[in-house]
Design a protein around this motif. Structure first.
Motif, PDB file in Angstrom:
ATOM      1  N   ALA A  61       3.258 -43.022   2.248  1.00 31.88           N
ATOM      2  CA  ALA A  61       3.215 -44.363   2.841  1.00 31.88           C
ATOM      3  C   ALA A  61       4.536 -44.762   3.498  1.00 31.88           C
ATOM      4  N   ILE A  62       5.668 -44.508   2.824  1.00 30.68           N
ATOM      5  CA  ILE A  62       6.960 -44.986   3.326  1.00 30.68           C
ATOM      6  C   ILE A  62       7.749 -43.934   4.094  1.00 30.68           C
ATOM      7  N   GLY A  63       7.403 -42.673   3.928  1.00 27.75           N
ATOM      8  CA  GLY A  63       8.120 -41.591   4.599  1.00 27.75           C
ATOM      9  C   GLY A  63       9.168 -40.965   3.698  1.00 27.75           C
ATOM     10  N   ILE A  64       9.484 -39.703   3.990  1.00 28.89           N
ATOM     11  CA  ILE A  64      10.411 -38.957   3.136  1.00 28.89           C
ATOM     12  C   ILE A  64      11.839 -39.482   3.243  1.00 28.89           C
ATOM     13  N   GLU A  65      12.238 -39.962   4.419  1.00 29.87           N
ATOM     14  CA  GLU A  65      13.609 -40.471   4.588  1.00 29.87           C
ATOM     15  C   GLU A  65      13.853 -41.681   3.689  1.00 29.87           C
ATOM     16  N   ALA A  66      12.912 -42.625   3.684  1.00 30.08           N
ATOM     17  CA  ALA A  66      13.044 -43.821   2.842  1.00 30.08           C
ATOM     18  C   ALA A  66      12.968 -43.460   1.370  1.00 30.08           C
ATOM     19  N   ALA A  67      12.122 -42.480   1.035  1.00 28.16           N
ATOM     20  CA  ALA A  67      11.985 -42.062  -0.366  1.00 28.16           C
ATOM     21  C   ALA A  67      13.280 -41.434  -0.875  1.00 28.16           C
ATOM     22  N   VAL A  68      13.896 -40.592  -0.061  1.00 30.36           N
ATOM     23  CA  VAL A  68      15.168 -39.972  -0.453  1.00 30.36           C
ATOM     24  C   VAL A  68      16.249 -41.044  -0.593  1.00 30.36           C
ATOM     25  N   ALA A  69      16.237 -42.041   0.273  1.00 29.18           N
ATOM     26  CA  ALA A  69      17.208 -43.141   0.163  1.00 29.18           C
ATOM     27  C   ALA A  69      17.023 -43.881  -1.161  1.00 29.18           C
TER      28      ALA A  69
END
Length: 78
Positions: A61-69
């Protein structure tokens, strides 16, 4: 493998298995933990994350970039 989710922080819960005669024995409720490989375009590499099934849906839903952040904000290593 540790039963902890890197994104949500889900970890095992503890309780009792109750038999028909109502005797109680200790048991452990493990989250549905999966190891998943994602391409992290900003760093040009793959990252392998240990995630719960709910966290995999969150990454979708939020994307891998936001999840890693979020993982790094919690103090996790990626």
């Amino acid at each position: 493998m540790s039963a902890h989710c890197q994104l949500t922080g889900a970890k095992p819960g503890f309780g009792y298995a109750v038999s028909h005669s109502h005797r109680r024995t200790s048991r452990r409720f493990d989250p549905n933990i999966q190891r998943k490989l994602y391409w992290l375009a900003s760093e040009g590499r793959h990252v392998r994350l240990t995630l719960s099934a709910k966290a995999i849906k969150t990454v979708d839903a939020i994307g891998i970039e936001a999840a890693v952040a979020r993982i790094r904000a919690r103090g996790g290593k990626v």
